[in-house]
Every structure is written in C-alpha cells, then in structure tokens.
Design an enzyme around this catalytic site. Structure first.
Site, PDB file in Angstrom:
ATOM      1  CD  GLU A  84     -31.358   8.899  -0.670  1.00  0.00           C
ATOM      2  OE1 GLU A  84     -30.211   9.409  -0.630  1.00  0.00           O
ATOM      3  OE2 GLU A  84     -32.326   9.355  -0.036  1.00  0.00           O
ATOM      4  CG  LEU A  85     -25.916   8.627  -7.301  1.00  0.00           C
ATOM      5  CD1 LEU A  85     -26.918   8.245  -8.386  1.00  0.00           C
ATOM      6  CD2 LEU A  85     -25.268   9.974  -7.619  1.00  0.00           C
TER       7      LEU A  85
ATOM      8  CB  ILE B 109       2.960  -0.157   4.105  1.00  0.00           C
ATOM      9  CG1 ILE B 109       3.952  -0.277   2.943  1.00  0.00           C
ATOM     10  CG2 ILE B 109       2.581   1.291   4.309  1.00  0.00           C
ATOM     11  CD1 ILE B 109       5.341   0.291   3.221  1.00  0.00           C
TER      12      ILE B 109
ATOM     13  NE  ARG C 206     -15.457   2.234  -3.181  1.00  0.00           N
ATOM     14  CZ  ARG C 206     -14.280   1.737  -2.820  1.00  0.00           C
ATOM     15  NH1 ARG C 206     -13.545   2.322  -1.908  1.00  0.00           N
ATOM     16  NH2 ARG C 206     -13.858   0.627  -3.389  1.00  0.00           N
TER      17      ARG C 206
ATOM     18  CG  ASP D 241       1.278   5.228   7.890  1.00  0.00           C
ATOM     19  OD1 ASP D 241       2.370   4.855   7.433  1.00  0.00           O
ATOM     20  OD2 ASP D 241       0.427   4.438   8.356  1.00  0.00           O
TER      21      ASP D 241
ATOM     22  CD  GLU E  85       1.741   4.518  -5.715  1.00  0.00           C
ATOM     23  OE1 GLU E  85       0.914   4.649  -4.797  1.00  0.00           O
ATOM     24  OE2 GLU E  85       1.530   4.857  -6.880  1.00  0.00           O
TER      25      GLU E  85
ATOM     26  CG  HIS F  32      -3.517   0.209  -5.709  1.00  0.00           C
ATOM     27  ND1 HIS F  32      -2.289   0.825  -5.660  1.00  0.00           N
ATOM     28  CD2 HIS F  32      -4.293   0.830  -4.806  1.00  0.00           C
ATOM     29  CE1 HIS F  32      -2.336   1.799  -4.758  1.00  0.00           C
ATOM     30  NE2 HIS F  32      -3.536   1.820  -4.224  1.00  0.00           N
TER      31      HIS F  32
HETATM   32  N1  GLN Z   1      -0.301   1.960   7.627  1.00  0.00           N
HETATM   33  C1  GLN Z   1      -1.354   2.115   6.696  1.00  0.00           C
HETATM   34  C2  GLN Z   1      -1.707   0.780   6.046  1.00  0.00           C
HETATM   35  O1  GLN Z   1      -0.846   0.001   5.863  1.00  0.00           O
HETATM   36  C3  GLN Z   1      -0.984   3.101   5.615  1.00  0.00           C
HETATM   37  C4  GLN Z   1      -2.131   3.392   4.693  1.00  0.00           C
HETATM   38  C5  GLN Z   1      -1.858   4.461   3.671  1.00  0.00           C
HETATM   39  O2  GLN Z   1      -0.757   4.746   3.338  1.00  0.00           O
HETATM   40  N2  GLN Z   1      -2.886   5.062   3.112  1.00  0.00           N
HETATM   41  O3  GLN Z   1      -2.821   0.518   5.706  1.00  0.00           O
HETATM   42 ZN    ZN Z   2       0.173   3.973   1.505  1.00  0.00          ZN
END
Ligand code: GLN
Ligand code: ZN
Length: 759
Positions: free
Chosen positions: A17-18, A436, A520, A604, A670, A699
């Site tokens: 609900e929140l 990726i 989230r 990953d 990253e 992002h």
């Molecule tokens: N292979 C995944 C993607 O590209 C890797 C996601 C992640 O590093 N959190 O979405």
């Molecule tokens: Zn990633």
C-alpha cells in the site's frame, strides 16, 4: 516475566500500500493528505498486529516514507544546501527531494546518494555533512507517531539510529574534516529528543548502533563511551541494539556503556551469548535476537529454548526475547501465500509469523514448555518435516558437489594460452566492442510477457514474439557495427528470477516483497533444496540469435554468487555449499552453450562484492569460496571459448586479487563515472586478463560523444595495455530507449574505430 519485543516491522504493507500511495503522490495523482492517511493506517495496522500477537513492547518510529536514515537527517535538519532549505522544519517534499531529486513541490536538485545498509539489500540515503554542519530538531515525526501509538493503547518503544552509527553512515562534503568531530554538535539534539520522549511518558527507547559489529577505528570506539555518558541524564531507559553480526572486540565496550540494556544478534553470531551474559552487569537487560530477521524460515523453537532457558534461570527478568534485527528485511505475511506449495509453506515464517514466534518463546520461558505445548509441537513437526523432506536432498547433486576438485575449478590452460586460442577462433579487432547483455525492455516486450503469464498468449506465440525481439536486437547491433553481439535478454523479467524459475530447489512467493529502497521492493526467490538444472535454460534463445549472424554471439548467464546473494537461502547448510550447487548447474549450461557453437559466454556477477562479510577477518574465506564457485561454473569449456564476467560497481581496490582469481578472460566493469581512475587498481595489480571499462553511464539518458569515449579509452590505455582492452557501456541497456541506445552505441563503435586507427 520475560519481555517479548520486536526491533522493527516492514512498513511497505502487505499489499504494498505504501508503494502505491507514494508513487501516486509523486505523480500528482493524489494529494498529501491521502498519502498521510495511508501511512497512518499502515502504522496502526502494524502496531495492532504486534500488540495482538502479544508483544510487550512495540517499536514506533520504524515507519518511514522512504528510509529511516533519511528520517534522521530530516529530524536533525541535515539538508544539503542545494535543496534551498533555510533552516526550520523540514517538510515532506524537501524530504522526498533529498531522496529522489524531485517532489510535487520545490525545485528539483540532484538527489542524495544511496547505498546499501550493511550487508542487506536495503538501501539508505546517505547523509551529507559539511565542516560547519549544525544540527537542530527539525521534524516532529517521531513524537507525533509516539502520540499516535499511545492514543491507540500501544506500548510504544521509539526507535532511533544512534549518533555514532548515524555519523558513520554519513559522507563528508566540501572542505575535508573528520565526521566524528561533529559528534559534540549532534549529541545535544539526541539529548533533546530523549528528553521529549521522556516527557511523553516513554519508558524505553531503542537505540540502534549496528556499527558495533564492524571493525571500528579506535577513536570511534572511544567516542561511544563519552557519547553515551553524555546522554545518560534526563532520558528514558535505553536499549542499545546491535545486529548483523558479532560484537566481538566491541563486546566489552558495549556491555559497559551507560545504557540500560543490550540487544545482540544470536542468529548471525550465536557464539557471543555466553560472553555477553557473563559480561553484562546487573541490572542491565540482555535482549537476545533469536528469530531470524534476515530470512524466511520457521524457527526451531525447541532448539532456541534449549539455549536460552538456562539463561532465564540466571537472568530472570533481565532477559528479553526478540528478532535478530528489524523485520524490515522479511516479507510481511505468509498467510498471503495461498498458492505456494503447502508443504513448503509450512516451513516458512514472514514478519507476522515471526512476531508470533517471539511471543511463543516468551510464553515458553515464563509458563514452561508445557504451557504452549501444542504450538511447540506444531513447530517441531514443521521443522522436522523440512529437514527430513526428500524434496531437500538430491543424492546426485551432493555427490557432484563433494567431487568438485581443483581441476574442475580451473580452466585447462592459463590465460595467455587461452587468449591465443580465442584470438584464432574469434578473430576480433583490437578494442573490440560489445554490450553487457540487455537491450531496451520495451512496453511491447513487457506486454507480451504479461499476456503469456496471464494465459492470454500461448507458448508458441510468446516464443515467436521473443524471437522477433531477438532478431531485431541482432539486426540493430549488426547495423551499428558491434563486434561481439548479444541476444538482448527480452525473455528475462529479472536476472535471478529467470534462472530460479528453471532450476530445481527454488520456489517463488506471490507476495514476498521486501523493501529495497523508497517505494521499490524486490521479491527474492526462496532456495529450499538442493539446486539442479532440469534442462538447458538459455541455449535455445542463444542458438537462435547466433543463427542470425556470422559475428560471435555472447551467451548470457547470471553467476552463482549473484543468484545466491539475491535469494532467500536455506539455513540448513553453509551458503558456500548452496553456491557450489548453483555453480554446477550453471557449469552445465555453459557447456551446453559451448556445444551449441557459442564461443563467448558471459557470467554476470554484479553481487560478488556485496557478499563480503562485515568483518575483514572473514573476507578471505568468502572470497575464496565465491571465486571458486565462479570458476566451477566457468571452467568446463575449452581454451578457445571465451568467458566474460560483468560487475557493475566501481570499488575494486580491496578485492582486486579475488577478481583476478576469477580468471575470467574478460571482465566488464563500471568506470564511466570515475573517469577511469578505478582502473588504477587493475593497473597497479598488473591485472593479467582483458578488461572492458564501461565508457558511458547507462543510468543517464545522455548520449556520450565519440570524443568523450576516445578520451576515456585513452586514459584506460595508460593503465592497461590496449591489446587487453574492450569497449562497452557500463551495464545493460534494458532501462533505456532505442533511440539513445542507437546513438550511444554508434558513437562507441566510431570511437573504437578511431582508437584502432591511432593504435
Ligand atoms: N546482463 C545483464 C544486463 O545486461 C547484467 C545486469 C547487471 O549487471 N545488473 O542487463
Ligand atoms: Zn551491470
């Protein structure tokens, strides 16, 4: 009488609900009054659940609109200057702007940083402190909630994060200074808060100092003594709470602070009980955290009683029982799981059930086990049924994990030899380009998945829809000129759930949501039994994708440590054991991909770092088994098959040896936001294998220019030989739109071409 209590209850609500109320308020669909009403209703509901279950004290102040650390920043008036707050009361929209950068009212500004709360998957908003920081009581939230609880007849026990933990979790901004130096300025606000709570008739306050389970520098340890001495007047009694680990070298300190009780985590650190009981001077209360606040298994109450009954005889009323930590990290109510396999359901306990377990323990201590014999018998039956269930054990999995040897955990040849074979097979240019894994998860993809799950789309139609998406992603990548392609992951909702759903030993809850940050939530899978792979999980999609192109197609898997880390894990065997089982299942998948003609496979491990224990002394053991599990998953293939891994964070300095120990042929990381500086760690270490330092931040919707990418890669080449560099984004592209993806990747390819020309 023993006292039964709790350290915190999930605030999101059984139907989240929140979450819904927050999001509709942020979108401007509902006014603040509506949001406040939902919050009030949730608090009342959660207090009543705990009261009706029979707890003697109920935490108040554990509710939060976004995050408890941010609540404290607001309460202390710690608002970074960019939010234009000119002192005085901090209102709700200022609070939301700090968390999210924007709110229905007020100017947008860069949101505060967010980071993980100790070793949990919960994220808090990092307080920002300046050298001239002042603190003043700036919200009435806590006092209002106390009054609200009292009006409902609740035995309220306010919860505060302690001053040392608050400062420890903060970051300094501007001119350099020691954040501990702000303690003297912060303490008077604590004094004021405690005095006001006393004025409200509060008898006990819970003060959380979880940093006491960390390796603390000497000045911080010393500061505890003086801080709590300063807070010793005109206040309610204080229950100093610690959790997530052993107090260890801080136990003596914690036991002797001028407070009225100490809470210790006996789930994570059962061994500290004897010493704590010996050292804690009367009349202090010892609160034992015996119900697991970090996991979803029903407790073995008889086993707990065996341990704490002798203590009851010794401590009498000084003994309290509670959860190991706040129940924030567990889902709300098992009763919602109407569709869960009923046998497995009986093995579980969520927050509501855990509160009942705490009460039962108290009753058993006070009335004797006979007083609650029916409930204890039911518990014993469930616990025994779980441990004896044939569904937990798979002989072939046990035999296989027991047989893992050094050969299984290492590639056939060293990297240099493999690199040769891979060069011959893949014939890639220098500065090869790749991504990726994921491409945009469009509304179309999500719609198809929803329709399939709801039974409106049959399997054949769903498969066709996903194939079209794959074909599209492959064609796009060819158009942009990328060297190593991916299928784009359209069929994956979530990188762990996708695999868990296909592995034996996992179950999924319908409503087992746990707050991750703000509104989230995540719904971690539950690993209840030995993990095995029933059938190939990704091979058909990857093979199809490879059939569409002559370029190498990269197979895409989630690694064993990440699957472990993002699930609720069984507690009847060490985590390392469960991880090894997952590793073997993935190893089979890797081998099947290779057999299907896939020459590049990425495993990953974005959660590799977050598995690090809180105490340094335990790091090596973790890193050794975690790296070994990764290698078990990766090492079934021939030299010419190239294994990639991916980690999307930027702290490698202290784990670089373990990263090298993974022995992946290529690691993508990253780096864009750190301007390649973090490659220093790899350079200084003489990291031997290939690296793809992310060249742009996925992002952000900003499209990087060719020059920016070239410049970043030039910096990278100063640290790592160009022959071992790859060009790729920071992470997957699933949250982006196609137009930005196209522009960014075309720039990336152009940058790689420019670099090759210069090389
Ligand atoms: N292979 C995944 C993607 O590209 C890797 C996601 C992640 O590093 N959190 O979405
Ligand atoms: Zn990633």
């Amino acid at each position: 009488m023993t006292l039964a209590h709790n350290l915190g209850f999930p605030r999101i609500g059984v139907a989240r609900e929140l979450k819904w109320a927050l999001e509709s308020y942020w979108k401007g669909e509902q006014d603040q009054q509506a949001l406040l009403a939902v919050a009030r209703e949730l608090r009342a509901r959660h207090w009543r659940i705990q009261q009706q279950a029979g707890l003697d004290q109920v935490p108040v102040g554990d509710f939060s609109f976004y995050d408890q650390v941010l609540d404290h920043s607001a309460m202390f008036g710690v608002v970074p200057p960019r939010f234009g707050h000119d002192g005085g009361a901090v209102d709700l929209d200022t609070y939301f702007r700090m968390a999210r950068g924007r709110a229905p009212s007020g100017e947008a500004a860069a949101a505060c940083e967010m980071t993980k709360w100790f070793d949990t998957n919960y994220h808090y908003i990092v307080p920002e402190l300046h050298a001239d920081q002042t603190f003043s009581l700036s919200t009435e939230r806590l006092f209002d909630e106390v009054a609200e609880a009292q009006a409902l007849g609740i035995d309220a026990r306010p919860v505060l994060i302690g001053p040392l933990t608050y400062l420890w979790l903060a970051k300094t901004r501007g001119e350099a200074f020691e954040r501990l130096d702000l303690l003297e300025r912060l303490l008077p606000v604590y004094g004021e808060i405690l005095a006001r709570l006393r004025g409200q008739g509060i008898e006990w306050v819970q003060i959380d100092e979880p940093i006491l389970v960390l390796d603390l520098p000497a000045p911080w340890r010393q500061a505890f003594e003086s801080a709590y001495t300063q807070l010793a007047v005109n206040r309610p009694k204080l229950l100093l709470t610690t959790y997530f680990g052993a107090l260890d070298d801080n136990l003596h300190l914690a036991a002797h602070l001028p407070v009225d009780g100490l809470h210790i985590d006996l789930v994570r650190a059962p061994e500290q009980l004897a010493q704590a009981a010996d050292w804690l001077p009367a009349p202090k209360v010892l609160s034992v955290g015996v119900i697991d606040g970090r996991n979803i298994w029903r407790a073995d109450l008889a086993a707990i009683l065996d341990r704490i009954e002798p203590l009851k005889a010794r401590l009498g009323e000084r003994l309290w029982v509670g959860p190991s930590c706040s129940l924030l990290h567990t889902p709300v109510d098992l009763d919602e799981e109407t569709r869960l396999d009923s046998e497995i359901r009986d093995w579980l306990a969520f927050a509501v059930q855990k509160v009942e377990e705490i009460r039962l323990l108290r009753d058993a201590l006070d009335q004797g086990r006979n007083g609650v014999s029916d409930a204890l018998a039911a518990c014993a039956r469930a616990v025994a049924a779980r441990l004896e269930s044939p569904r937990l054990h798979r002989a072939e999995v046990r035999e296989r994990t027991a047989a893992i040897d050094a050969a299984m955990a290492s590639r056939h040849s060293p990297y240099a030899v493999r690199a040769e074979a891979q060069r011959a097979r893949l014939a890639l240019p220098t500065y090869p380009t790749t991504t990726i894994g994921s491409f945009p998860q469009t509304a179309e993809i999500r719609g198809a998945r929803r329709a399939f799950k709801a039974g409106q789309l049959d399997a054949a139609a769903y498969e066709q829809a996903m194939r079209e998406q794959i074909a599209h992603a492959v064609a796009e990548q060819e158009r942009y000129g990328l060297d190593v392609l991916v299928h784009g992951e359209p069929e994956r909702n979530d990188m762990v759930e996708y695999f868990g759903e296909q592995l034996e030993g996992f179950v999924f809850t319908r409503n087992g949501w746990v707050q991750s940050y703000g509104s989230r939530c995540v719904k971690p899978p539950v690993i209840y039994g030995d993990v095995a792979r029933a059938a190939p999980m990704t091979v058909a999609w990857t093979r199809y994708a490879q059939s569409l192109t002559a370029r190498p197609m990269k197979g895409m898997l989630t690694g064993p440590v990440t699957i472990l880390q993002w699930s609720f894990v069984r507690d009847d065997q060490p985590r390392a054991q469960t991880c090894a089982q997952i590793a073997l299942a993935l190893r089979d998948e890797v081998c099947d991909l290779e057999a299907a003609g896939i020459g590049v496979i990425q495993i990953d491990e974005p959660a590799f770092r977050e598995g690090l224990p809180l105490r340094r002394a335990e790091w090596d053991a973790y890193l050794a088994w975690a790296a070994r599990c990764f290698r078990v998953s990766a090492s079934g293939v021939a030299d010419a098959t190239q294994i990639h891994t991916h980690m999307c964070y930027s702290e490698f300095n202290d784990i670089i040896a373990a990263i090298a120990d993974l022995d992946a042929d290529v690691i993508t990381i990253e780096t864009a936001r750190s301007d390649m500086e973090l490659l220093d760690a790899f350079g200084d270490f003489d990291y031997p294998n290939e690296i793809g330092p992310g060249v742009y931040d996925i992002h952000s919707p900003n499209v990087p220019t060719v020059e920016q990418i070239v410049e970043l890669m030039r910096k990278a080449a100063e640290r790592i030989p160009a022959e071992r560099l790859w060009v790729n984004p920071d992470c997957g592209l699933k949250t982006r739109g196609w137009p930005e993806v196209e522009a960014s990747l075309r720039h990336m390819v152009a940058a790689a071409e420019a670099l090759r020309a210069q090389h």
